[in-house]
Design an enzyme around this catalytic site. Structure first.
Site, PDB file in Angstrom:
ATOM      1  N   ASP A  43       0.929  -1.276   0.032  1.00  0.00           N
ATOM      2  CA  ASP A  43       0.254  -0.020  -0.019  1.00  0.00           C
ATOM      3  C   ASP A  43       0.792   1.264   0.054  1.00  0.00           C
ATOM      4  O   ASP A  43       0.793   1.992   0.970  1.00  0.00           O
ATOM      5  CB  ASP A  43      -0.884  -0.123   1.144  1.00  0.00           C
ATOM      6  CG  ASP A  43      -1.967   0.894   1.021  1.00  0.00           C
ATOM      7  OD1 ASP A  43      -2.494   0.965  -0.063  1.00  0.00           O
ATOM      8  OD2 ASP A  43      -2.566   1.333   2.073  1.00  0.00           O
ATOM      9  N   ASN A  71      -0.595   4.783  -1.696  1.00  0.00           N
ATOM     10  CA  ASN A  71      -1.186   4.597  -0.262  1.00  0.00           C
ATOM     11  C   ASN A  71      -2.616   4.984  -0.287  1.00  0.00           C
ATOM     12  O   ASN A  71      -3.064   5.932  -0.700  1.00  0.00           O
ATOM     13  CB  ASN A  71      -0.130   5.475   0.798  1.00  0.00           C
ATOM     14  CG  ASN A  71      -0.797   5.165   2.126  1.00  0.00           C
ATOM     15  OD1 ASN A  71      -1.479   5.964   2.695  1.00  0.00           O
ATOM     16  ND2 ASN A  71      -0.548   4.166   2.838  1.00  0.00           N
ATOM     17  N   ARG A  79      -7.285  -4.528   1.891  1.00  0.00           N
ATOM     18  CA  ARG A  79      -7.722  -6.034   2.123  1.00  0.00           C
ATOM     19  C   ARG A  79      -9.025  -6.281   1.284  1.00  0.00           C
ATOM     20  O   ARG A  79      -9.274  -7.441   0.677  1.00  0.00           O
ATOM     21  CB  ARG A  79      -8.351  -6.231   3.473  1.00  0.00           C
ATOM     22  CG  ARG A  79      -7.544  -6.293   4.646  1.00  0.00           C
ATOM     23  CD  ARG A  79      -8.032  -5.991   5.951  1.00  0.00           C
ATOM     24  NE  ARG A  79      -7.158  -5.926   7.074  1.00  0.00           N
ATOM     25  CZ  ARG A  79      -7.217  -5.696   8.321  1.00  0.00           C
ATOM     26  NH1 ARG A  79      -8.488  -4.840   8.742  1.00  0.00           N
ATOM     27  NH2 ARG A  79      -6.516  -5.797   9.266  1.00  0.00           N
ATOM     28  N   ASP A  97       2.654  -7.158   9.990  1.00  0.00           N
ATOM     29  CA  ASP A  97       3.637  -7.276  10.990  1.00  0.00           C
ATOM     30  C   ASP A  97       3.478  -8.344  12.019  1.00  0.00           C
ATOM     31  O   ASP A  97       4.301  -8.639  13.076  1.00  0.00           O
ATOM     32  CB  ASP A  97       3.652  -5.995  11.757  1.00  0.00           C
ATOM     33  CG  ASP A  97       2.432  -5.365  11.947  1.00  0.00           C
ATOM     34  OD1 ASP A  97       1.196  -6.169  11.813  1.00  0.00           O
ATOM     35  OD2 ASP A  97       2.153  -4.253  12.270  1.00  0.00           O
ATOM     36  N   ARG A 129       2.651  -6.987  23.269  1.00  0.00           N
ATOM     37  CA  ARG A 129       1.301  -6.345  23.315  1.00  0.00           C
ATOM     38  C   ARG A 129       0.359  -7.377  23.553  1.00  0.00           C
ATOM     39  O   ARG A 129       0.550  -8.503  23.923  1.00  0.00           O
ATOM     40  CB  ARG A 129       0.707  -5.829  21.833  1.00  0.00           C
ATOM     41  CG  ARG A 129       0.486  -6.815  20.987  1.00  0.00           C
ATOM     42  CD  ARG A 129       0.166  -6.058  19.463  1.00  0.00           C
ATOM     43  NE  ARG A 129      -0.901  -5.418  19.581  1.00  0.00           N
ATOM     44  CZ  ARG A 129      -1.663  -5.024  18.741  1.00  0.00           C
ATOM     45  NH1 ARG A 129      -1.214  -5.083  17.273  1.00  0.00           N
ATOM     46  NH2 ARG A 129      -2.918  -4.188  18.484  1.00  0.00           N
ATOM     47  N   GLU A 180     -12.701  -0.976  11.299  1.00  0.00           N
ATOM     48  CA  GLU A 180     -13.221  -1.322  10.093  1.00  0.00           C
ATOM     49  C   GLU A 180     -13.518  -2.956   9.977  1.00  0.00           C
ATOM     50  O   GLU A 180     -14.262  -3.330   9.663  1.00  0.00           O
ATOM     51  CB  GLU A 180     -12.485  -0.985   8.928  1.00  0.00           C
ATOM     52  CG  GLU A 180     -11.199  -1.502   8.644  1.00  0.00           C
ATOM     53  CD  GLU A 180     -10.200  -1.258   9.645  1.00  0.00           C
ATOM     54  OE1 GLU A 180      -9.450  -2.035   9.870  1.00  0.00           O
ATOM     55  OE2 GLU A 180     -10.133  -0.037  10.316  1.00  0.00           O
ATOM     56  N   ASP A 181     -12.376  -3.357  10.998  1.00  0.00           N
ATOM     57  CA  ASP A 181     -12.292  -4.892  11.147  1.00  0.00           C
ATOM     58  C   ASP A 181     -13.470  -5.587  12.054  1.00  0.00           C
ATOM     59  O   ASP A 181     -14.061  -6.508  11.653  1.00  0.00           O
ATOM     60  CB  ASP A 181     -11.066  -5.407  11.421  1.00  0.00           C
ATOM     61  CG  ASP A 181     -10.490  -4.566  12.739  1.00  0.00           C
ATOM     62  OD1 ASP A 181     -11.045  -3.787  13.162  1.00  0.00           O
ATOM     63  OD2 ASP A 181      -9.383  -5.088  13.307  1.00  0.00           O
ATOM     64  N   ARG A 209       4.735  -3.682  17.683  1.00  0.00           N
ATOM     65  CA  ARG A 209       5.969  -3.036  16.994  1.00  0.00           C
ATOM     66  C   ARG A 209       6.638  -2.002  17.791  1.00  0.00           C
ATOM     67  O   ARG A 209       6.103  -1.441  18.504  1.00  0.00           O
ATOM     68  CB  ARG A 209       5.320  -2.451  15.596  1.00  0.00           C
ATOM     69  CG  ARG A 209       4.921  -3.144  14.637  1.00  0.00           C
ATOM     70  CD  ARG A 209       4.539  -2.531  13.105  1.00  0.00           C
ATOM     71  NE  ARG A 209       5.386  -1.594  12.723  1.00  0.00           N
ATOM     72  CZ  ARG A 209       5.754  -1.327  11.415  1.00  0.00           C
ATOM     73  NH1 ARG A 209       4.845  -2.200  10.457  1.00  0.00           N
ATOM     74  NH2 ARG A 209       6.735  -0.672  10.904  1.00  0.00           N
ATOM     75  N   HIS A 214       0.886   1.135  14.867  1.00  0.00           N
ATOM     76  CA  HIS A 214      -0.297   0.439  14.696  1.00  0.00           C
ATOM     77  C   HIS A 214      -1.497   1.101  14.406  1.00  0.00           C
ATOM     78  O   HIS A 214      -1.618   2.326  14.884  1.00  0.00           O
ATOM     79  CB  HIS A 214      -0.468  -0.585  15.786  1.00  0.00           C
ATOM     80  CG  HIS A 214       0.515  -1.477  16.441  1.00  0.00           C
ATOM     81  ND1 HIS A 214       0.580  -2.608  15.859  1.00  0.00           N
ATOM     82  CD2 HIS A 214       1.426  -1.336  17.410  1.00  0.00           C
ATOM     83  CE1 HIS A 214       1.552  -3.257  16.283  1.00  0.00           C
ATOM     84  NE2 HIS A 214       1.906  -2.771  17.172  1.00  0.00           N
TER      85      HIS A 214
END
Length: 406
Positions: A43, A71, A79, A97, A129, A180-181, A209, A214
């Site tokens: 992207d 981008n 996706r 990642d 995390r 969105e997920d 990360r 993120h």
């Protein structure tokens, strides 16, 4: 070419060096290279992500399609591009990642095939995390969003039957910059003919990360309200008013909206606090009710009650109390069968907050000495849950012609 079992869709932006381990985990899948394909969308990266994807495609044993584009600003676009190219019976969205365990795809495909389910959750483990935990008690061949904790993991890293997604023209909402997920996954849960859970081994490693890049950490607070609004609207559109809708409304209220009135609220300026109340008001007016409220712990319910009532003057003291991790004293009544937690403003006539807001349900109350749970009520509740699992749903099925399981 034989149809692959799984299309692994990877959206990648500035993913180096994490992409190296991510792609290595795909190569290591025990399901075998002949049963998977990879569709990777760069992207608009400038750190060598696109070049590394092309190197991987040239040497990998499985088919790899690399798409390079400008981008898009978020994960939804890549996706969706990958989903449009997918040919597998199932799709799996892998973040660039993160990484898979070697058995992940094999075990999830086997679970879906064995049980005929449309969505499979593989156990997630956090690396540097946190990760969701409440849904991994045991593997489950077939469940649904109402009778399990899967509503508390709405990330996209699941195995989805592609026929389900195509039948309902499901795609990620590219107008949302966060959440969105959650919207996509909850819709899949509701439309699915069953959901499976693989919990006996880790399938997915959620990697933190070191550079902090993120997507879920980016953007201002207003985006969280956009996300909550979208999820609440989806739930309201797909389910009529009633217990099923209320069960699912807990998720956006608890996970998305409530944190806006947590410790960060104390650091906000007056203008931001006022704006947060304005953004929350239409959501609480539309969807906050007693049946949603009683499913929350007392301090959670109290904070949202004060937001709904438009009482920022009272909310600050409650948030300070919770941030300090103080314990509210228990007030037992009705011979120990009723327990109130005396958070700030309890029975303060000038505040005017109903006692019911402070009333602990059995799950929260039973941790306090002296509480006597009404065993008759517990028996009735258990019996009612059994009946709901057995009888067909009568509140209207999920879209697509199937009744949603109780």
């Amino acid at each position: 070419m034989t149809q692959p079992d799984v299309s692994v869709i990877i959206g990648a932006y500035e993913a180096m060096p994490y992409l190296v381990d991510c792609l290595a985990s795909v190569e290591a899948q025990t399901i075998g290279p002949q049963r998977i394909e990879v569709i990777a969308v760069d992207d608009g990266s400038t750190d060598g992500t696109g070049e590394y994807l092309e190197e991987f495609a040239a040497r990998a044993a499985m088919p790899v399609t690399v798409i390079r584009q400008d981008n898009s600003g978020g994960p939804s676009g890549p996706r969706n591009v990958g989903l449009g190219k997918a040919a597998g019976r199932y799709v799996f969205f892998l973040d660039a990642d993160d990484r898979l365990s070697p058995e992940a795809l094999r075990s999830m495909v086997a679970m879906a095939d064995e049980n005929g389910t449309d969505v499979v959750l593989g156990k997630v483990e956090g690396v540097n995390r946190s990760a969701p935990k409440s849904m991994w008690g045991s593997s489950v061949g077939r469940t649904d969003v109402f009778s399990s904790n899967i509503k508390f993991t709405l990330s996209a890293q699941k195995l989805f039957r592609r026929a389900l997604l195509e039948r309902h023209s499901m795609r990620f909402d590219e107008s949302l910059w966060t959440g969105e997920d959650a919207l996509f996954t909850l819709e899949a849960y509701l439309r699915a003919d069953g959901v499976s859970v693989v919990a006996d081994h880790t399938c997915y490693y959620l990697v933190g990360r070191e550079d902090g890049k993120h997507v879920t950490k980016s953007g201002g607070y207003a985006l969280r309200f956009d996300s909550a609004r979208a999820l609440m609207t989806l739930i309201a559109d797909m389910l009529p008013p009633g217990p099923k809708r209320d069960v699912l409304m807990v998720r956006p209220f608890l996970v998305t909206l409530l944190p806006q009135f947590g410790p960060q609220y104390l650091r906000d300026g007056e203008e931001v606090r006022r704006h947060k109340f304005e953004l929350a008001k239409p959501l609480l007016d539309a969807y906050w009710n007693e049946n949603v409220a009683r499913r929350l712990r007392v301090h959670e319910r109290l904070r949202l009650h004060l937001v709904a009532a438009g009482r920022p003057d009272l909310l600050k003291g409650v948030v300070e109390f919770v941030r300090a991790k103080k314990e509210a004293s228990a007030v037992l009544e009705k011979k120990g069968r009723r327990l109130y937690l005396a958070y700030p403003h309890f029975r303060d006539l000038s505040a005017g907050i109903p006692d019911a807001v402070y009333l602990a349900d059995a799950r929260e109350a039973r941790t306090f000495p002296g509480y006597r749970e009404n065993t008759v009520d517990r028996f009735v509740q258990r019996a009612a849950r059994k009946v709901r699992r057995v009888l067909p749903a009568r509140e209207g099925g999920a879209p697509g012609g199937r009744a949603a399981a109780a």
